[in-house]
Write a protein that holds these residues in place. Structure first.
Motif, PDB file in Angstrom:
ATOM      1  N   LEU A 128      -3.138   4.966  -1.924  1.00 25.15           N
ATOM      2  CA  LEU A 128      -3.836   4.315  -0.659  1.00 25.15           C
ATOM      3  C   LEU A 128      -5.295   4.451  -0.776  1.00 25.15           C
ATOM      4  O   LEU A 128      -5.730   3.199  -0.837  1.00 25.15           O
TER       5      LEU A 128
ATOM      6  N   TYR B  61       0.861  -1.304   0.030  1.00 23.22           N
ATOM      7  CA  TYR B  61      -0.045   0.023   0.016  1.00 23.22           C
ATOM      8  C   TYR B  61       0.775   1.184   0.049  1.00 23.22           C
ATOM      9  O   TYR B  61       2.015   1.109   0.732  1.00 23.22           O
TER      10      TYR B  61
ATOM     11  N   GLN C 169      -6.413   1.852  -3.453  1.00 25.32           N
ATOM     12  CA  GLN C 169      -6.341   0.379  -3.122  1.00 25.32           C
ATOM     13  C   GLN C 169      -7.344  -0.032  -2.236  1.00 25.32           C
ATOM     14  O   GLN C 169      -7.838  -1.075  -2.118  1.00 25.32           O
TER      15      GLN C 169
END
Length: 236
Positions: free
Chosen positions: A160, A155, A163
């Motif tokens: 982020l 990550y 994801q």
């Protein structure tokens, strides 16, 4: 002169920090790509050569991240958690489940970010308590089949949010839910009852949360229940 010296020292410290944290993300990314596939972990392979895992966790020991830089902070601690779960499994390998080892989540400490810290403290104190984001439950992987699938990359601060969205969608359109349209029932992972408060923030229901990320929406009149968590090891 003193002012300039302070500025130079500050810039040097920032550059050193940036290099260290970026190196951590790069090493974590390489490790996950080499040892994770289909959401499962090659524990036997890692156990036969622990070098890469030990290297990235050694680097993580002294890195200091601030919650003021939220994306950097969250990305560091999510990766640190997932790597430390794998380290905990390897420390007891071979094993069938993390629950076979007392204190795996709440007693065993890991040296990370300048702290001696347990897995539970990372999840509940450093992440959940600081940020109201139920998506943490879909990216923190506890080493069991009942967990969300572990991605084969790190990550990163820059990616982020996307994801976390992707992993939440993958879980709620996949194994985290069992839908019976005829009986108007939906069963969810026990995670959604263990941490119910995270899924009903701001007056929302659990179904509301699910439908935010699910392609095939669940009708409001469906009865929600929960299926048992599978604590068997998420091994390849």
């Amino acid at each position: 002169m003193k002012k300039y010296i302070i500025v130079i020292i500050t810039l040097f410290a920032f550059k050193s920090f940036s290099q260290d944290v970026n190196l951590f993300f790069n090493k974590a990314d390489a490790f996950f790509k080499a040892n994770v596939a289909g959401g499962k972990v090659a524990y036997s392979k890692i156990n036969s050569n622990k070098g890469a895992l030990n290297d990235v966790l050694k680097l993580a020991e002294t890195i200091s991240v601030s919650k003021d830089d939220a994306k950097n902070y969250q990305a560091f601690w999510i990766n640190a958690y997932n790597l430390s779960v794998i380290k905990g499994i390897i420390d007891h390998y071979p094993t069938k489940s993390p629950l076979d080892h007392a204190g795996f989540f709440d007693k065993t400490t890991h040296s990370l970010g300048g702290k001696k810290i347990t897995l539970n403290a990372i999840e509940h104190e450093l992440l959940r308590a600081q940020f109201n984001d139920a998506r943490f439950h879909f990216v923190l992987v506890c080493g069991a089949l009942g967990c969300p699938p572990l991605i084969n990359k790190a990550y990163l601060p820059s990616t982020l949010n996307s994801q976390m969205d992707t992993q939440t969608k993958k879980a709620l359109n996949g194994s985290f839910l069992k839908v019976n349209t005829k009986k108007k029932r939906v069963q969810a992972s026990q995670i959604m009852t263990w941490y119910k408060e995270d899924f009903i923030m701001k007056g929302k229901t659990e179904i509301d949360f699910i439908n935010k990320y699910r392609t095939e929406k669940i009708p409001d009149n469906f009865k929600l229940s929960y299926f048992p968590y599978d604590w068997n090891l998420n091994k390849q």
